[in-house]
Structures are given as structure tokens and as C-alpha cells.
Design a protein around this motif. Structure first.
Motif, PDB file in Angstrom:
ATOM      1  N   ILE A  99      28.350  40.645  39.951  1.00 43.32           N
ATOM      2  CA  ILE A  99      28.871  40.045  41.195  1.00 43.32           C
ATOM      3  C   ILE A  99      29.246  38.580  40.943  1.00 43.32           C
ATOM      4  O   ILE A  99      30.326  38.119  41.338  1.00 43.32           O
ATOM      5  CB  ILE A  99      27.810  40.142  42.323  1.00 43.32           C
ATOM      6  N   GLU A 100      28.355  37.860  40.245  1.00 43.26           N
ATOM      7  CA  GLU A 100      28.619  36.439  39.976  1.00 43.26           C
ATOM      8  C   GLU A 100      29.886  36.276  39.137  1.00 43.26           C
ATOM      9  O   GLU A 100      30.706  35.382  39.379  1.00 43.26           O
ATOM     10  CB  GLU A 100      27.423  35.806  39.239  1.00 43.26           C
ATOM     11  N   ILE A 101      30.046  37.140  38.150  1.00 40.19           N
ATOM     12  CA  ILE A 101      31.238  37.046  37.283  1.00 40.19           C
ATOM     13  C   ILE A 101      32.497  37.404  38.069  1.00 40.19           C
ATOM     14  O   ILE A 101      33.519  36.720  37.972  1.00 40.19           O
ATOM     15  CB  ILE A 101      31.068  37.928  36.028  1.00 40.19           C
ATOM     16  N   PHE A 102      32.436  38.442  38.877  1.00 39.18           N
ATOM     17  CA  PHE A 102      33.611  38.827  39.681  1.00 39.18           C
ATOM     18  C   PHE A 102      34.027  37.687  40.610  1.00 39.18           C
ATOM     19  O   PHE A 102      35.218  37.467  40.840  1.00 39.18           O
ATOM     20  CB  PHE A 102      33.318  40.089  40.501  1.00 39.18           C
ATOM     21  N   LYS A 103      33.033  36.971  41.135  1.00 42.04           N
ATOM     22  CA  LYS A 103      33.348  35.848  42.040  1.00 42.04           C
ATOM     23  C   LYS A 103      34.135  34.758  41.322  1.00 42.04           C
ATOM     24  O   LYS A 103      34.913  34.031  41.936  1.00 42.04           O
ATOM     25  CB  LYS A 103      32.043  35.250  42.605  1.00 42.04           C
ATOM     26  N   SER A 104      33.896  34.637  40.020  1.00 39.76           N
ATOM     27  CA  SER A 104      34.529  33.528  39.271  1.00 39.76           C
ATOM     28  C   SER A 104      35.946  33.884  38.792  1.00 39.76           C
ATOM     29  O   SER A 104      36.628  33.034  38.221  1.00 39.76           O
ATOM     30  CB  SER A 104      33.651  33.159  38.064  1.00 39.76           C
ATOM     31  N   LEU A 105      36.388  35.118  39.002  1.00 39.83           N
ATOM     32  CA  LEU A 105      37.689  35.552  38.465  1.00 39.83           C
ATOM     33  C   LEU A 105      38.745  35.669  39.556  1.00 39.83           C
ATOM     34  O   LEU A 105      38.426  35.950  40.720  1.00 39.83           O
ATOM     35  CB  LEU A 105      37.537  36.917  37.783  1.00 39.83           C
ATOM     36  N   ASN A 106      39.990  35.482  39.162  1.00 40.64           N
ATOM     37  CA  ASN A 106      41.126  35.785  40.043  1.00 40.64           C
ATOM     38  C   ASN A 106      41.622  37.193  39.724  1.00 40.64           C
ATOM     39  O   ASN A 106      41.415  37.689  38.610  1.00 40.64           O
ATOM     40  CB  ASN A 106      42.268  34.798  39.799  1.00 40.64           C
ATOM     41  N   LEU A 107      42.310  37.788  40.685  1.00 43.00           N
ATOM     42  CA  LEU A 107      42.806  39.160  40.481  1.00 43.00           C
ATOM     43  C   LEU A 107      43.628  39.273  39.198  1.00 43.00           C
ATOM     44  O   LEU A 107      43.477  40.216  38.425  1.00 43.00           O
ATOM     45  CB  LEU A 107      43.666  39.585  41.672  1.00 43.00           C
ATOM     46  N   LYS A 108      44.504  38.269  38.974  1.00 43.44           N
ATOM     47  CA  LYS A 108      45.403  38.375  37.822  1.00 43.44           C
ATOM     48  C   LYS A 108      44.698  38.074  36.489  1.00 43.44           C
ATOM     49  O   LYS A 108      45.316  38.187  35.431  1.00 43.44           O
ATOM     50  CB  LYS A 108      46.626  37.484  38.027  1.00 43.44           C
ATOM     51  N   ASP A 109      43.413  37.694  36.563  1.00 42.64           N
ATOM     52  CA  ASP A 109      42.631  37.547  35.324  1.00 42.64           C
ATOM     53  C   ASP A 109      42.292  38.917  34.741  1.00 42.64           C
ATOM     54  O   ASP A 109      41.943  39.025  33.566  1.00 42.64           O
ATOM     55  CB  ASP A 109      41.312  36.806  35.584  1.00 42.64           C
ATOM     56  N   LEU A 110      42.355  39.954  35.570  1.00 40.30           N
ATOM     57  CA  LEU A 110      41.974  41.295  35.114  1.00 40.30           C
ATOM     58  C   LEU A 110      43.129  41.948  34.368  1.00 40.30           C
ATOM     59  O   LEU A 110      44.279  41.873  34.811  1.00 40.30           O
ATOM     60  CB  LEU A 110      41.573  42.172  36.299  1.00 40.30           C
ATOM     61  N   CYS A 111      42.790  42.572  33.247  1.00 40.37           N
ATOM     62  CA  CYS A 111      43.813  43.283  32.478  1.00 40.37           C
ATOM     63  C   CYS A 111      44.333  44.461  33.311  1.00 40.37           C
ATOM     64  O   CYS A 111      43.550  45.285  33.782  1.00 40.37           O
ATOM     65  CB  CYS A 111      43.195  43.794  31.174  1.00 40.37           C
ATOM     66  N   GLY A 112      45.624  44.511  33.534  1.00 38.92           N
ATOM     67  CA  GLY A 112      46.206  45.595  34.321  1.00 38.92           C
ATOM     68  C   GLY A 112      46.637  45.148  35.704  1.00 38.92           C
ATOM     69  O   GLY A 112      47.293  45.897  36.420  1.00 38.92           O
ATOM     70  N   ILE A 113      46.254  43.941  36.096  1.00 38.85           N
ATOM     71  CA  ILE A 113      46.699  43.430  37.400  1.00 38.85           C
ATOM     72  C   ILE A 113      47.772  42.375  37.140  1.00 38.85           C
ATOM     73  O   ILE A 113      47.465  41.230  36.791  1.00 38.85           O
ATOM     74  CB  ILE A 113      45.536  42.808  38.213  1.00 38.85           C
ATOM     75  N   ASP A 114      49.003  42.779  37.254  1.00 37.46           N
ATOM     76  CA  ASP A 114      50.112  41.836  37.101  1.00 37.46           C
ATOM     77  C   ASP A 114      50.552  41.381  38.494  1.00 37.46           C
ATOM     78  O   ASP A 114      49.887  41.663  39.498  1.00 37.46           O
ATOM     79  CB  ASP A 114      51.262  42.495  36.330  1.00 37.46           C
TER      80      ASP A 114
END
Lengths: 429, 86
Positions: free
Chosen positions: A184-199
């Protein structure tokens, strides 16, 4: 009601390690030539102003040079940029050495691209030593045994996707784990486009469904994600975000193709025919080497004005001889509506079937043709590619150098087979 | 600057059988001898069926890419670089 709203995060201890070689091609060049280290280096498809940069060293990245930057733009950002041509054999060899090293820890080593591997330690003796201990040892051995200036990012998780995400958290040389406790803590620190597959496109689809953050994505139900992605992919994302594996699926090979970005603005059929011949020779040889023939061909042209044309046909009979594949492709090329300067020429063979099943022909001796093709392939294999070629290929000797596929695991598998025989002949230095 | 070369060269090498290591020590090209201080990468590839060994080596000021053709044991200098932009 959606029964998959409350699926918990995977409680299984992580067993997957994702290893990513940072700035792969540029790092390997800096490893080979120590006088390039700590300098802005770019490996470009062509060392010409319009050449596309394939990899930039950390020093170049710090100046704003990224993968995809044109050489001329890179030179503006950094006048002292050292631009190099790719050396496919060198990168393949390093990839092969990585694979060999990881294979000493697990029999489940999956290359995800030329510079990325997933090592699954589940059920392996090395797992008992601890994931972090093993991961750190891998990093040390890479430096000791392959190259002291090679730096890798490492991610640990219960599935491939989260392991890759973990590996991207701290660059360079980061090592992170995403697990039941910290996700949860890590997900909070990321933006959607940081995820591989989310352009940009996927982010926009998610936004329109009320999903604006990685935490929103994690908390969304399977049905909501299916609606947002407008495909089964939404269901996969639901599992991936919770640490469940959805990527351990092997797909059969569907096609063999080759493409070429033209350095010169050629436009007529006569000008393009030699390149088409060489592309066909390359694809045909790969097709036969893998034990297939095809009954479908495809040609695509992207023009310099960004126009695009493509067509595919199913052929009456199965094709295995590059000359026959060429004839069909040439016929299609002649029907291309535009004779504008071409940027990229691509071909592909599909509808694959095993090569050894040969159906007789009334007016042609297939066995004789097969023997001739096998003899030509044998000569080319013995003396090197394209030692024996159609006359139409004259003038293309310096064109279409071997390229490294990005992120195409099927192509990566092809050169594993050819590298296997090399590993036993290597002499350490 | 990176310069492509294709020139036969003479070498002084050491082979350590315990470590199975082949280590180029000196390189003589165009009458000048260069001390090899570092062997930073050794990779192999096939040209047809012929195995080629490529050594990426460096003196204090220069980089050299040298290859050994295993079909005839000939050594060739393929590339030099001083690590500076063109």
C-alpha cells in the motif's frame, strides 16, 4: 455483484527476482571501453543526424537524452555526446552470460527482453538462503564475472509484474521488494504512468473510469477494471496488482517477420526490391531454421510523411523457399498505392505449419526445391549469413545490420539456441 | 574518437591454465608497442561456423578491439578509441 472485489494481496512469500541491466547497450559499451566510462554515451541505430538513440548512458540521461531521441537533438542537448553504432553480437553475448549466471540459481529463468530477466526461486535450494541474500550475490557475481561496471536493478515480489515494478523504484542499482506488508505504501508513492503497461492512452481510460492513482487501481474491482480497459486485460490487472501471477503463459509462435528503417528516402518498386529481397531472405531463413513453412504473407510500409499502408494475403500453397515468398511480396509491393519516400519497410510470414510436411505439386518438384533451399541454408550457415544470395540483393551488403529485438521474448529465444553452443567454448579472461 | 581499423597485429599473451584465462599483455601495431593494462570484456560470436574471439582491451590512454579468428589463429585490430567525441 462482482465476486472478485475483495481478493486479498497474495500472502505467499515472494519467490521472483526481476533483474534489469541499466542503460543496457550503453552500459555494455562502457564496460568494453573504459575510456567511455563517466561520459555521455549513446548507442544509436544509425550514426546520422536522424538516427534514433536506442540507449543512453546515465551521464547522457542526466542531460535529458532518452531512448528515442534523435542523434541531432542529442547533440544539441550535449555537444560532447559520444554516439556509437550497436554491436548486436556483444549484447547477445552479455545476455547469454547473464542467463548462464542466473541458471545456477534456478531452472526457471525467463528473459523478458535483452536486458531483463525473471528468476523464480520457488522450490530451488537457493531459495532457502533468502531472496535478498541471493539477489545481492547475483549482483556481486555480475560485477565479478561479467563486467565490473555493469549495474543492475533488482526487484522482488510474488509475481513478475510487481517484481518489475519493484526493480524500477530506485535507479540505478536499487533493490526493492513489494510484499503484503509494504504494497500500500509503495502504491501510494507511484503515479499511474510509472506502471509498466500504463501509457497515456490507458491512463486516460482509467481516468475516465474514476481511477486516478495506483491506489485507486489497486482498490478497483475486477468488473470496474474490465470496463475501464474495455478488455480482459482489466481482469489481469486486478490479479497483477494483488501479487497473483497472470504472465506465466507460453504462447505459440504465430509469425516470422523482419523490418528495416531506411536511411535513404527510397520510393519506387525498383529501389525497394533489393531491400525486400534481403528482408525476405532473413525472415525465410529464420522460418526454415525454426522448422516452419507459411501460408500467409504480410507487407507494411510507413512513409516519411507518416502515411501508412499494409496488406496481408493467404497464399494458395504453403511457402518455404524465400524466392517464392519474395514473389508474393513483390506482387503486393507493386500494388502499393503510393510511390512516396519510404521510412520503414516490414514483412512477415504467418499461418505457420511444420516444414517437414511437404505436399506434392503437379507442375513442380517440391523435393528438389527443398533440397536446393537446404543446401543454400547449409552454405550460409557454414560461411556466414548472405554468402550466397539472390543477385537482386547486390548493393545491400552494408544495409540492414543485425538488430537486437526490444522486449520481444520470442526473438530472444531464437538466439538462445544459437548461443547455447558458444557457452562451452568460452575461455575466461 | 572511434576509428575502425582492419590491421594484422602482433601480441604478447599469457595463458593461465588454472583459471582458464587468456590475457593479452602487449600489442604491436604499426611499429609501436602498447602495454595492455585492462581486459574489460571478452566475447565470442560466430561468422558462419568460425568462432571469433573479441577482446576489448585498454592501455592507459587508448582502447583497442582485437579479434582472434579461430580458423587461422590470426589476430586483427578492428577498432581504436581515445574515448573522446568525434
Amino acid at each position: 455483484m462482482d465476486c472478485l472485489t475483495n481478493l486479498p494481496f497474495n500472502k505467499k512469500p515472494p519467490t521472483k527476482i526481476h533483474v534489469d541491466l541499466n542503460s543496457c547497450f550503453a552500459s555494455i559499451e562502457q564496460q568494453a571501453n573504459r575510456h567511455l566510462r563517466n561520459k555521455p554515451v549513446a548507442v544509436a541505430a544509425y550514426n546520422s543526424p536522424n538516427g534514433c538513440i536506442l540507449a543512453a548512458s546515465y551521464e547522457a540521461k542526466a542531460l535529458g537524452i532518452k531512448t528515442g531521441t534523435r542523434v541531432q537533438d542529442g547533440m544539441v542537448l550535449c555537444p560532447g555526446l559520444i554516439v556509437m553504432s550497436p554491436d548486436a553480437a556483444k549484447y547477445k553475448y552479455i545476455h547469454s552470460r547473464f542467463r548462464q549466471l542466473f541458471s545456477t540459481y534456478s531452472h526457471k529463468v525467463t528473459p523478458k527482453s535483452i536486458d531483463e530477466f525473471i528468476i523464480d526461486l520457488e522450490g530451488c535450494p537457493s531459495y532457502k538462503r533468502g531472496m535478498h541474500t541471493v539477489a545481492l550475490e547475483m549482483r556481486k557475481r555480475i560485477k565479478d564475472e561479467i563486467g565490473d561496471s555493469l549495474r543492475v536493478n533488482i526487484g522482488i515480489a510474488t509475481n513478475n509484474f510487481l517484481a518489475k515494478t519493484a526493480a524500477s523504484l530506485h535507479k540505478p542499482e536499487g533493490m526493492d521488494e513489494i510484499n503484503e506488508v509494504n504494497h500500500i505504501e509503495i502504491f501510494k508513492s507511484l503515479n499511474l504512468k510509472d506502471l509498466c503497461g500504463i501509457d497515456k492512452g490507458n491512463a486516460s481510460r482509467l481516468n475516465s473510469s474514476g481511477i486516478f492513482s495506483v491506489l485507486d487501481l489497486y482498490e478497483a474491482s475486477s468488473d470496474k477494471l474490465k470496463r475501464a480497459f474495455r478488455s480482459i486485460m482489466g481482469h489481469h490487472w486486478f490479479y497483477k496488482m494483488r501479487g497473483w501471477e497472470v504472465e506465466d503463459i507460453e504462447f505459440d509462435r504465430k509469425s516470422y517477420g523482419n523490418s528495416y528503417a531506411l536511411p535513404l528516402p527510397l520510393s519506387t518498386v525498383d529501389e525497394l526490391a533489393p531491400l525486400l529481397t534481403k528482408l525476405t531472405q532473413k525472415a525465410g531463413q529464420r522460418l526454415r531454421k525454426a522448422g516452419y513453412k507459411c501460408q500467409g504473407i504480410y507487407i507494411a510500409i510507413s512513409y516519411r510523411d507518416f502515411d501508412y499502408w499494409h496488406v496481408s494475403v493467404t497464399t494458395e500453397k504453403a511457402l518455404f523457399d524465400s524466392r517464392d515468398i519474395y514473389k508474393e511480396l513483390y506482387r503486393l509491393l507493386c500494388h502499393s498505392p503510393s510511390k512516396k519516400p519510404v521510412r520503414t519497410l516490414a514483412i512477415s510470414c504467418f499461418n505457420l505449419s511444420p516444414y517437414d510436411i511437404k505436399q506434392g505439386e503437379l507442375f513442380e518438384d517440391i523435393d528438389e526445391k527443398a533440397k536446393l533451399v537446404e543446401a543454400i541454408d547449409g552454405i550460409n550457415e557454414r560461411w556466414g549469413n548472405f554468402v550466397l544470395t539472390p543477385g537482386r540483393m547486390i548493393g545491400t551488403e552494408q544495409l540492414m545490420p543485425e538488430r537486437i529485438p526490444f522486449g520481444a521474448s520470442k526473438e530472444i529465444e531464437e538466439f538462445h539456441n544459437s548461443e547455447d553452443e558458444l557457452r562451452y567454448e568460452s575461455v575466461e579472461v | 574518437m572511434i576509428q575502425k581499423i582492419s590491421a594484422p597485429i602482433s601480441l604478447v599473451l599469457v595463458y593461465d591454465h588454472t583459471a582458464r584465462k587468456l590475457i593479452p599483455k602487449k600489442l604491436k601495431w604499426e611499429g609501436k608497442t602498447h602495454d595492455i593494462i585492462h581486459v574489460d570484456l571478452h566475447h565470442i560470436y560466430r561468422q558462419g561456423r568460425t568462432l571469433q574471439h573479441v577482446f576489448s582491451v585498454a592501455s592507459n590512454t587508448m582502447f583497442f578491439r582485437i579479434t582472434m579468428d579461430t580458423s587461422n589463429l590470426q589476430w586483427t585490430l578492428e577498432e581504436i578509441s581515445d574515448g573522446l567525441p568525434d
